[in-house]
Design a protein around this motif. Structure first.
Motif, PDB file in Angstrom:
ATOM      1  N   PRO A 164       0.812  -1.212   0.000  1.00  0.00           N
ATOM      2  CA  PRO A 164       0.000   0.000   0.000  1.00  0.00           C
ATOM      3  C   PRO A 164       0.844   1.260   0.000  1.00  0.00           C
ATOM      4  N   GLY A 165       2.113   1.163   0.381  1.00  0.00           N
ATOM      5  CA  GLY A 165       2.980   2.323   0.341  1.00  0.00           C
ATOM      6  C   GLY A 165       3.420   2.687  -1.049  1.00  0.00           C
ATOM      7  N   ASP A 166       3.113   1.835  -2.044  1.00  0.00           N
ATOM      8  CA  ASP A 166       3.538   2.087  -3.405  1.00  0.00           C
ATOM      9  C   ASP A 166       2.492   2.826  -4.219  1.00  0.00           C
ATOM     10  N   ALA A 167       1.393   3.244  -3.586  1.00  0.00           N
ATOM     11  CA  ALA A 167       0.336   3.910  -4.335  1.00  0.00           C
ATOM     12  C   ALA A 167       0.833   5.229  -4.895  1.00  0.00           C
ATOM     13  N   ILE A 168       0.505   5.504  -6.156  1.00  0.00           N
ATOM     14  CA  ILE A 168       0.872   6.767  -6.762  1.00  0.00           C
ATOM     15  C   ILE A 168      -0.135   7.822  -6.372  1.00  0.00           C
ATOM     16  N   PRO A 169       0.177   9.123  -6.585  1.00  0.00           N
ATOM     17  CA  PRO A 169      -0.813  10.149  -6.259  1.00  0.00           C
ATOM     18  C   PRO A 169      -2.120   9.869  -6.963  1.00  0.00           C
ATOM     19  N   SER A 170      -3.222  10.031  -6.259  1.00  0.00           N
ATOM     20  CA  SER A 170      -4.532   9.723  -6.807  1.00  0.00           C
ATOM     21  C   SER A 170      -5.094  10.925  -7.539  1.00  0.00           C
ATOM     22  N   ALA A 171      -6.307  10.709  -8.098  1.00  0.00           N
ATOM     23  CA  ALA A 171      -6.977  11.793  -8.803  1.00  0.00           C
ATOM     24  C   ALA A 171      -7.296  12.949  -7.867  1.00  0.00           C
ATOM     25  N   ARG A 172      -7.272  12.684  -6.566  1.00  0.00           N
ATOM     26  CA  ARG A 172      -7.590  13.734  -5.611  1.00  0.00           C
ATOM     27  C   ARG A 172      -6.360  14.552  -5.234  1.00  0.00           C
ATOM     28  N   GLY A 173      -5.192  14.216  -5.849  1.00  0.00           N
ATOM     29  CA  GLY A 173      -4.002  15.022  -5.655  1.00  0.00           C
ATOM     30  C   GLY A 173      -3.298  14.765  -4.339  1.00  0.00           C
ATOM     31  N   ALA A 174      -3.545  13.626  -3.713  1.00  0.00           N
ATOM     32  CA  ALA A 174      -2.886  13.328  -2.448  1.00  0.00           C
ATOM     33  C   ALA A 174      -1.398  13.076  -2.686  1.00  0.00           C
ATOM     34  N   ASP A 183      -7.122   4.149  -3.897  1.00  0.00           N
ATOM     35  CA  ASP A 183      -5.682   4.333  -3.968  1.00  0.00           C
ATOM     36  C   ASP A 183      -5.051   3.207  -4.797  1.00  0.00           C
ATOM     37  N   ARG A 184      -5.483   1.985  -4.501  1.00  0.00           N
ATOM     38  CA  ARG A 184      -5.004   0.814  -5.248  1.00  0.00           C
ATOM     39  C   ARG A 184      -6.196  -0.034  -5.669  1.00  0.00           C
ATOM     40  N   THR A 185      -5.966  -0.843  -6.681  1.00  0.00           N
ATOM     41  CA  THR A 185      -7.018  -1.705  -7.218  1.00  0.00           C
ATOM     42  C   THR A 185      -6.431  -3.070  -7.533  1.00  0.00           C
ATOM     43  N   MET A 186      -7.258  -4.107  -7.316  1.00  0.00           N
ATOM     44  CA  MET A 186      -6.879  -5.422  -7.833  1.00  0.00           C
ATOM     45  C   MET A 186      -7.958  -5.884  -8.803  1.00  0.00           C
ATOM     46  N   ILE A 187      -7.514  -6.534  -9.857  1.00  0.00           N
ATOM     47  CA  ILE A 187      -8.408  -7.121 -10.838  1.00  0.00           C
ATOM     48  C   ILE A 187      -8.468  -8.616 -10.582  1.00  0.00           C
ATOM     49  N   MET A 188      -9.703  -9.142 -10.526  1.00  0.00           N
ATOM     50  CA  MET A 188      -9.898 -10.578 -10.361  1.00  0.00           C
ATOM     51  C   MET A 188     -10.507 -11.158 -11.628  1.00  0.00           C
ATOM     52  N   GLU A 189     -10.097 -12.343 -11.969  1.00  0.00           N
ATOM     53  CA  GLU A 189     -10.689 -13.118 -13.053  1.00  0.00           C
ATOM     54  C   GLU A 189     -10.707 -14.579 -12.629  1.00  0.00           C
ATOM     55  N   ALA A 190     -11.868 -15.208 -12.738  1.00  0.00           N
ATOM     56  CA  ALA A 190     -12.028 -16.623 -12.392  1.00  0.00           C
ATOM     57  C   ALA A 190     -11.478 -16.936 -11.007  1.00  0.00           C
ATOM     58  N   GLY A 191     -11.727 -16.011 -10.059  1.00  0.00           N
ATOM     59  CA  GLY A 191     -11.328 -16.238  -8.675  1.00  0.00           C
ATOM     60  C   GLY A 191      -9.903 -15.859  -8.347  1.00  0.00           C
ATOM     61  N   ARG A 192      -9.109 -15.543  -9.357  1.00  0.00           N
ATOM     62  CA  ARG A 192      -7.693 -15.248  -9.139  1.00  0.00           C
ATOM     63  C   ARG A 192      -7.406 -13.755  -9.184  1.00  0.00           C
ATOM     64  N   LEU A 193      -6.404 -13.363  -8.439  1.00  0.00           N
ATOM     65  CA  LEU A 193      -5.859 -12.025  -8.538  1.00  0.00           C
ATOM     66  C   LEU A 193      -4.950 -12.010  -9.759  1.00  0.00           C
ATOM     67  N   ALA A 206      -4.041  -8.816 -11.358  1.00  0.00           N
ATOM     68  CA  ALA A 206      -3.286  -7.567 -11.383  1.00  0.00           C
ATOM     69  C   ALA A 206      -3.591  -6.789 -10.119  1.00  0.00           C
ATOM     70  N   ILE A 207      -2.576  -6.077  -9.621  1.00  0.00           N
ATOM     71  CA  ILE A 207      -2.758  -5.261  -8.425  1.00  0.00           C
ATOM     72  C   ILE A 207      -1.758  -4.131  -8.457  1.00  0.00           C
ATOM     73  N   GLY A 208      -2.180  -2.959  -7.986  1.00  0.00           N
ATOM     74  CA  GLY A 208      -1.263  -1.833  -7.945  1.00  0.00           C
ATOM     75  C   GLY A 208      -2.012  -0.522  -7.884  1.00  0.00           C
ATOM     76  N   PRO A 209      -1.299   0.594  -8.052  1.00  0.00           N
ATOM     77  CA  PRO A 209      -1.959   1.894  -8.086  1.00  0.00           C
ATOM     78  C   PRO A 209      -3.076   1.902  -9.122  1.00  0.00           C
ATOM     79  N   THR A 210      -4.206   2.453  -8.737  1.00  0.00           N
ATOM     80  CA  THR A 210      -5.418   2.310  -9.555  1.00  0.00           C
ATOM     81  C   THR A 210      -5.223   2.773 -10.988  1.00  0.00           C
ATOM     82  N   ARG A 211      -4.648   3.926 -11.185  1.00  0.00           N
ATOM     83  CA  ARG A 211      -4.524   4.458 -12.543  1.00  0.00           C
ATOM     84  C   ARG A 211      -3.590   3.620 -13.404  1.00  0.00           C
ATOM     85  N   GLU A 212      -2.607   2.997 -12.802  1.00  0.00           N
ATOM     86  CA  GLU A 212      -1.731   2.108 -13.571  1.00  0.00           C
ATOM     87  C   GLU A 212      -2.450   0.816 -13.927  1.00  0.00           C
ATOM     88  N   VAL A 213      -3.103   0.226 -12.948  1.00  0.00           N
ATOM     89  CA  VAL A 213      -3.756  -1.063 -13.179  1.00  0.00           C
ATOM     90  C   VAL A 213      -4.881  -0.951 -14.200  1.00  0.00           C
TER      91      VAL A 213
END
Length: 250
Positions: A10-20, A227-237, A239-246
């Protein structure tokens, strides 16, 4: 598809759309370790390991049937894992009594399931189960925070969809949870109500320093909130990372 190893910190999150500003690495408030659930021959959640920090909003997205809601239900043991576990503040959640766990890990569903009666009775329900009485001033303060000042004595049958979701959120917050789980909380609302609930969630998560996990089919919502998002498909993770990258958002 984004590399699953992109970031689970979670410390790897890039600045969000809210400018944090870029957050500093933090100890996980909620953690899953190889979390899995199968029903018969069907594997609903398959070996998912993630961490969510205090004050972080973490989105779970993916196609229908990907296991998003199944994953969310495992986080407070509404369903039982068949492998792996969940840690709450580094404590295995199987050692926490279910009622206490669900107080600490609160959940708001897609549809607001409210009890017949007044809004104040709904909000006071959780504390009352523990032998605690909420003062009218406490209820009023909570309703003011969710934008429903003066609604305490209103019957739940007289609420709009957006108002009902705000009451459901207030009822969950009355239990002072450390983690907030949101399962498609705005999918049944009109656009104005959606934005209102989103702003409310953003403000409350930051104020209370809760960890928040939101399941959403709406990738734009994930970009606005998470801040971060994970994508699931067929029960599996997958992709995971900063939302805008993922999500490859502009």
């Amino acid at each position: 598809m984004t590399n699953p190893a992109l970031s689970n910190d979670p410390g790897d999150a890039i600045p969000s759309a809210r400018g944090a500003n870029r957050p500093q690495p933090a100890i996980a408030l909620l953690e899953t370790r190889h979390l899995s659930r199968s029903v018969g021959q069907r594997l609903l959640v398959n070996d998912v390991s993630v961490q969510v920090s205090a004050g972080e909003i973490f989105a779970v997205v993916g196609p229908s049937g990907a296991g998003k809601s199944s994953f969310l239900r495992l986080l407070n043991r509404l369903d039982e894992p068949t492998a792996g576990t969940v840690l709450l503040q580094n404590v295995d959640y199987r050692s926490i009594a279910p009622q206490e766990l669900r107080r600490r890990v609160g959940m708001v569903m897609q549809t607001a399931f409210l009890f017949p009666g007044t809004i104040s009775a709904n909000i006071a329900f959780g504390p009352r189960q523990r032998g605690e009485v909420m003062a009218p001033t406490q209820i009023a303060t909570l309703l003011e925070r969710v934008g429903l000042s003066g609604f305490a004595d209103r019957d739940i049958g007289n609420l709009s969809g957006g108002e009902a979701q705000r009451v459901a959120l207030a009822r969950t917050l009355a239990n002072a949870p450390e983690v907030l789980l949101l399962d498609e909380p705005t999918s049944a609302l009109d656009e104005a109500s959606v934005r209102g609930v989103e702003e409310l969630v953003l403000g409350i998560v930051r104020e209370r320093r809760m960890a928040c996990v939101i399941v959403t089919h709406n990738r734009e919502q994930a970009v606005r909130l998470a801040d971060r998002t994970m994508i699931m498909e067929a029960g599996r993770l997958v992709a995971i990372g900063p939302t805008r990258e993922v999500l490859h958002a502009d």
